[in-house]
Design an enzyme around this catalytic site. Structure first.
Site, PDB file in Angstrom:
ATOM      1  N   GLU A  73       0.876  -1.188   0.000  1.00  0.00           N
ATOM      2  CA  GLU A  73       0.000   0.000   0.000  1.00  0.00           C
ATOM      3  C   GLU A  73       0.905   1.227   0.000  1.00  0.00           C
ATOM      4  O   GLU A  73       1.726   1.401   0.902  1.00  0.00           O
ATOM      5  CB  GLU A  73      -0.909  -0.020   1.231  1.00  0.00           C
ATOM      6  CG  GLU A  73      -1.916   1.130   1.257  1.00  0.00           C
ATOM      7  CD  GLU A  73      -2.785   1.082   2.511  1.00  0.00           C
ATOM      8  OE1 GLU A  73      -3.370   0.018   2.821  1.00  0.00           O
ATOM      9  OE2 GLU A  73      -2.859   2.123   3.214  1.00  0.00           O
ATOM     10  N   LYS A 103     -10.784  -0.874   7.104  1.00  0.00           N
ATOM     11  CA  LYS A 103      -9.450  -0.651   7.668  1.00  0.00           C
ATOM     12  C   LYS A 103      -9.657  -0.209   9.115  1.00  0.00           C
ATOM     13  O   LYS A 103     -10.400   0.739   9.378  1.00  0.00           O
ATOM     14  CB  LYS A 103      -8.755   0.445   6.850  1.00  0.00           C
ATOM     15  CG  LYS A 103      -7.408   0.878   7.403  1.00  0.00           C
ATOM     16  CD  LYS A 103      -6.655   1.718   6.389  1.00  0.00           C
ATOM     17  CE  LYS A 103      -5.391   2.301   6.998  1.00  0.00           C
ATOM     18  NZ  LYS A 103      -4.237   2.237   6.095  1.00  0.00           N
ATOM     19  N   ARG A 120       1.000  10.365   0.425  1.00  0.00           N
ATOM     20  CA  ARG A 120       1.521  11.470   1.243  1.00  0.00           C
ATOM     21  C   ARG A 120       2.686  12.166   0.561  1.00  0.00           C
ATOM     22  O   ARG A 120       3.261  13.079   1.127  1.00  0.00           O
ATOM     23  CB  ARG A 120       1.966  10.945   2.618  1.00  0.00           C
ATOM     24  CG  ARG A 120       0.800  10.451   3.462  1.00  0.00           C
ATOM     25  CD  ARG A 120       1.252   9.876   4.795  1.00  0.00           C
ATOM     26  NE  ARG A 120       0.187   9.080   5.375  1.00  0.00           N
ATOM     27  CZ  ARG A 120       0.367   8.060   6.207  1.00  0.00           C
ATOM     28  NH1 ARG A 120       1.583   7.716   6.580  1.00  0.00           N
ATOM     29  NH2 ARG A 120      -0.656   7.380   6.668  1.00  0.00           N
TER      30      ARG A 120
HETATM   31  C1  3PG Z   1      -1.378   3.801   7.947  1.00  0.00           C
HETATM   32  O1  3PG Z   1      -1.532   4.571   6.995  1.00  0.00           O
HETATM   33  O2  3PG Z   1      -2.090   2.804   8.131  1.00  0.00           O
HETATM   34  C2  3PG Z   1      -0.321   4.138   8.957  1.00  0.00           C
HETATM   35  O3  3PG Z   1       0.522   5.135   8.516  1.00  0.00           O
HETATM   36  C3  3PG Z   1       0.477   2.955   9.367  1.00  0.00           C
HETATM   37  O4  3PG Z   1       0.850   3.126  10.651  1.00  0.00           O
HETATM   38  P1  3PG Z   1       2.273   2.653  11.182  1.00  0.00           P
HETATM   39  O5  3PG Z   1       3.279   3.631  10.613  1.00  0.00           O
HETATM   40  O6  3PG Z   1       2.171   2.744  12.664  1.00  0.00           O
HETATM   41  O7  3PG Z   1       2.537   1.260  10.672  1.00  0.00           O
END
Ligand code: 3PG
Length: 209
Positions: free
Chosen positions: A40, A128, A44
Site C-alpha cells: 500500500e 481498515k 503522502r
Molecule cells: C497507515 O496509513 O495505516 C499508517 O501510517 C500505518 O501506521 P504505522 O506507521 O504505525 O505502521
C-alpha cells in the site's frame, strides 16, 4: 481473485511512503523477494501515484494499493494510476459511493463502533481499522467479533513484528498493514537487503506462531 483473497495471502501489507521514484522498483523487488505479495503506497508524497503505476506495470504479480485517500479526486487518480485497491484512514460515505462507481475495491477506515454500524448499513464488510493500537488494539477487535460477526478488518497503525500475531490470531482480522516493513531509515539508505530480510523474517514468524 477477490481483494479479500489477494490481501490475505500472506496477511501482511507493507505500507510505504516513497520520496524518490527511483526507489519504487528496488523496494518492490525487495519486498517480493521477502515473500510479500501486496503493498500500500501512501498518498503522502507527490510521486505516490507514479510509483503505483510503475509497480503495477513492472510487477504484475504484486497487488498494489494506495492509502491515505482523503479526497474524491484522489480516488479518481488512484483508478487512473491502475491501483488494485484504495484505503482511507477514516470513514466518508462520499468516497465509498465513488469507489463503487469507479469499481475500485476500497477500504474505508473505522475506529469506533458507530462507524462500524454505519459501514454495515452501507453494505461494507471489509474495513481498515486505524489507528489500531491507539483505537484499542487487538482487545477492542476481539470484542467486535461478538458484536459484528460479519465485519472483517485490515488493521494498521502501531503494528509491528512484536504484536502482529495478537491481531492475526483474531477471526475478524483479514490482514495487518504497517510501515515497519519498509522503514523510512532503511529506504533512505537504500538498504534493500535489510528490507527483504525484514519481510522474510516477519512471514517466517507468522508461519511459526
Ligand atoms: C497507515 O496509513 O495505516 C499508517 O501510517 C500505518 O501506521 P504505522 O506507521 O504505525 O505502521
Amino acid at each position: 481473485m477477490s481483494i479479500k483473497e489477494l490481501l490475505s495471502h500472506p496477511p501482511v501489507i507493507p505500507l510505504v511512503t516513497l520520496h524518490h521514484i527511483e526507489d519504487a522498483r528496488p523496494l518492490a523487488q525487495a519486498l517480493i523477494a521477502g515473500g510479500m505479495t501486496s503493498i500500500e503506497i501512501t498518498l503522502r508524497t507527490p510521486i505516490a501515484l507514479a510509483c503505483t503505476t510503475l509497480m503495477r506495470e513492472a510487477f504484475p504479480q504484486l497487488t498494489v494499493g494506495v492509502g491515505n485517500v482523503l479526497e474524491q479526486e484522489q480516488l479518481h487518480a488512484a483508478k487512473k494510476a491502475g491501483a488494485h485497491f484504495a484505503a482511507s484512514p477514516g470513514f466518508a460515505p462520499e468516497l465509498l459511493q465513488l469507489a463503487s462507481v469507479l469499481d475500485l475495491p476500497y477500504l474505508p477506515g473505522v475506529m469506533t463502533v458507530s462507524e462500524m454500524m454505519q459501514a454495515r448499513y452501507l453494505n461494507v464488510s471489509l474495513l481498515k481499522f486505524f489507528p489500531a493500537e491507539a483505537a484499542g488494539g487487538d482487545n477492542f477487535l476481539r470484542l467486535m467479533q461478538l458484536v459484528f460477526s460479519d465485519l472483517m478488518f485490515v488493521a494498521s497503525g502501531g503494528i509491528h513484528a512484536q504484536n502482529i500475531q495478537h491481531y492475526l490470531s483474531l477471526s475478524n482480522v483479514l490482514a495487518v498493514g504497517g510501515s515497519w516493513l519498509a522503514p523510512a531509515d532503511l529506504i533512505a539508505v537504500r538498504d534493500w537487503t535489510a528490507i527483504s530480510e525484514l519481510a522474510a523474517s516477519t512471514l517466517a514468524r507468522i508461519r511459526l506462531d
